[in-house]
Design an enzyme around this catalytic site. Structure first.
Site, short mmCIF file in Angstrom:
data_model
loop_
_atom_site.label_atom_id
_atom_site.label_comp_id
_atom_site.label_asym_id
_atom_site.label_seq_id
_atom_site.Cartn_x
_atom_site.Cartn_y
_atom_site.Cartn_z
N CYS A 1 0.84 -1.19 0.00
CA CYS A 1 0.00 0.00 0.00
C CYS A 1 0.88 1.25 0.00
O CYS A 1 1.54 1.52 -0.99
CB CYS A 1 -0.97 -0.05 1.17
N HIS B 1 -3.26 -5.82 0.95
CA HIS B 1 -2.58 -6.04 2.24
C HIS B 1 -2.51 -7.52 2.60
O HIS B 1 -3.41 -8.05 3.27
CB HIS B 1 -3.34 -5.31 3.35
N GLU C 1 -0.73 -8.86 4.84
CA GLU C 1 -0.60 -9.00 6.30
C GLU C 1 -1.95 -9.02 6.99
O GLU C 1 -2.04 -9.38 8.18
CB GLU C 1 0.29 -7.89 6.86
#
EC number: 6.3.5.3
Length: 221
Positions: A87, A195, A197
């Site tokens: 990002c 994302h 994560e």
């Protein structure tokens, strides 16, 4: 395995990234402040997290790309150390010249925050080796400036060199050729707007992001 997360003023996904790295390695990463001029000795993996570094002043990632620590990140990348920018981290990498192209305001001019389907375009990189070529995965996005742009020659080149890692399947933000993630020419730097994560725990909606970290960190079961 020694990992590091670069922290800028305005980062807000650094702790999420740290949790993902610790989940895979069993060790907490070093949290490296942007004013540092060097990385911890022996750093094997570097992550630039999401957020709004420096409040997105000038352009998203523009000021962070000129932070003291970025020189050390660029030097490490040049030595082959894996670097992941997610990002805002992707925006920083393009602004720093470590990846081609730029990230512009979303075509719809809205902040997009949802889980989106992606297609794995390159399953041969160190980041994507745990996926199958053409596999469809689901990863969350949360961005306002995620519209990937590059001139036609650059797009043709990165496509021809197999450097498009991921592609959107539902036209999330107007990105050229639906590109969601790009590799550098050596394959050790990946920038992506989604994302991974945030997709490491079934309790949070899915684990499609976990395999990226397992592959990149060399501990794939």
């Amino acid at each position: 395995m020694k990992t590091a997360v670069i922290v800028f003023p305005g980062s807000n996904c650094d702790r999420d990234m740290a949790v993902a790295l610790e989940t895979v390695t069993g060790k907490a990463p070093a949290m490296v402040w942007h004013r540092e001029t060097g990385l911890p000795e022996g750093t094997d993996f570097i992550a630039l997290p999401g957020g709004f570094s420096y409040g997105d002043y000038l352009r998203s990632g523009a000021m962070a790309a000129r932070s003291p620590i970025l020189r050390a990140v660029a030097e490490a990348a040049g030595r082959g150390v894996p670097v992941l920018g997610v990002c805002n981290g992707f925006q920083v990498l393009t602004e720093a010249g470590l990846l081609p192209g730029a990230l512009m305001r979303n075509a719809g001019l809205n902040f997009v925050c949802r889980t989106v389907p992606l297609k794995v375009e390159n399953s041969q990189s160190l980041f994507t080796a745990a996926y199958g070529a053409g596999e469809e995965i689901a990863i969350p996005v949360a961005h306002h400036d995620g519209n990937y742009f590059a001139d036609a020659d650059t797009l043709d080149r990165i496509e021809g060199e197999g450097r498009v890692a991921f592609r959107y399947l539902d036209g999330v933000n107007g990105s050229a050729r639906d590109i969601a993630g790009v590799l550098n020419d050596a394959g050790n730097v990946l920038g992506m707007m989604p994302h991974p994560e945030r997709a490491i725990d079934r309790a949070h909606g899915g684990t499609d992001g976990l395999r990226l970290f397992e592959a990149a960190l060399g501990v794939l079961a």
